[in-house]
Scaffold this motif. Structure first.
Motif: not given
Length: 370
Positions: A216-234, A313-318
């Motif tokens: 999320r910090k580098v740009g993901a809008d949605v995160t899915i833990n595939i060990a707990r959620e059905d990624a295809v359905a989500r 070099e922009s320093g925007t990534l963690p």
């Protein structure tokens, strides 16, 4: 100088070697940092792709110094080498992994990253940077990097540029849903690259919550833990039942391939970047008759290095959270083992030759963070 030397699968040794002497058109770098890649680990364990069989080239040569993700400071070179690269002594440069022959069909067509000879730092043809110094041959491709960046951050230009190429291969559009499997170094880099393309949404998949938080910090809008959620359905819920437009595979795990085929909509694009240890089997009818997918490979980071370096070099990534562990050369084995620990807390592991080895007997982490 101290250098890690390949003697065979599972047999890397720290040795004393002469400091290379640059010839005409060559540069000598003092290694600032070298990252450890998943391909380095697979090579260490004797994966067939690197040790060779009747079908695949033996890229990892014995008596070779490994390490292809590196930056260094220019300490020697003739006027020709310095002028050609527009650098001076004391400047920092990064080198692309491949050292193209410039004579084969692919090089002459401009596709240097697919060079038929395929010499690469640390694997074949040229020593890499798991050493105090590394020689830059005259036909190597180099890029200037800000000297104020921590070495391990500057060395991250290599995986970042590779992931940028994977994103380019996906032809990401403004209205796309882009799914990236894996939130390791390449996956996180692909998320950052996809974010630069500004698609409708970027979805990250992983099994480790901490890595998804970093996604999320580098740009993901949605995160899915595939060990707990059905990624295809989500993903289908997010896309009115259609599926993702682009899927980038960055795990190297065989299960991520059929997952991607299931996640994609009809006429979607599958980009494969990983290096696999095991063979992968899929239902090819999904690719053809069911969905008419566009399946693309991605190799190295052609033409993306300046953009990757600019983002660093922009320093925007963690980067403090991405470059988690740094080791001295003496602890190269511990660094390799940490990369292989999929349940560990590491993200990017690097070797920084200027670090001192821990002096306390049994110490494993006191010098591992810098």
């Amino acid at each position: 100088m101290r250098a890690v030397v390949v003697h065979g699968p599972g047999d890397y040794r720290l040795e004393e070697r002469p400091v290379p002497v640059p010839g005409p058109g060559e540069l000598l770098l003092r290694t600032d940092a070298v990252g450890i890649c998943a391909s380095d680990l697979k090579c260490y364990h004797g994966a067939a792709k690197f040790w060779g069989d009747e079908h695949r080239p033996a890229w990892a040569e014995a008596d070779r110094v490994p390490g292809h993700e590196f930056v260094g400071t220019v300490v020697a070179g003739d006027d020709e080498a310095l002028g050609k690269r527009a650098v001076s002594l004391g400047d920092r440069i990064a080198c692309e992994q491949i050292v193209p022959c410039r004579e084969c069909r692919y090089c002459l067509e401009g596709a240097y990253w697919m060079c038929a000879v395929h010499d690469m730092f640390g694997f074949k043809g040229f020593d890499g940077a798991m050493a105090e110094y590394v020689l830059v041959p005259s036909r190597a491709l180099t890029h200037p990097v800000d000297r104020t960046l921590p070495g391990q951050v500057a060395a991250f230009a290599e995986p970042l540029s590779c992931a940028f190429h994977a994103v380019e291969r996906g032809d990401v559009g403004f209205g796309d849903t882009v799914v990236i499997a894996g939130a390791g170094p390449i996956g996180l880099s692909a998320i950052a690259g996809a974010r630069q393309k500004n698609p409708l949404r970027v979805v990250a998949l992983d099994v480790v919550d901490e890595k998804l938080a970093l996604a999320r910090k580098v740009g993901a809008d949605v995160t899915i833990n595939i060990a707990r959620e059905d990624a295809v359905a989500r993903v289908r819920e997010l896309t009115d039942g259609y599926g993702a437009d682009v899927y980038i595979e960055a795990t190297g795990h065989p299960s991520a391939v059929p997952q991607g085929l299931a996640l994609l909509r009809k006429l979607g694009t599958f980009v494969e970047y990983s290096v696999f240890k095991d063979d992968v089997s899929v239902d090819w009818s999904i690719i053809s008759d069911d969905k008419e997918l566009d399946v693309r490979g991605a190799h190295l980071g052609p033409h993306t290095w300046p953009a990757a370096i600019k983002l660093l070099e922009s320093g925007t990534l963690p980067m403090d959270e991405i470059c988690t562990h740094q080791f001295p050369l003496e602890d190269f084995q511990q660094a390799l083992d940490l990369v292989g620990d999929s349940a560990g807390a590491s993200v990017k592991v690097s070797i920084v030759p200027s670090l001192s080895a821990p002096t306390t007997s049994g110490s494993t982490t006191s010098a591992a963070r810098a």
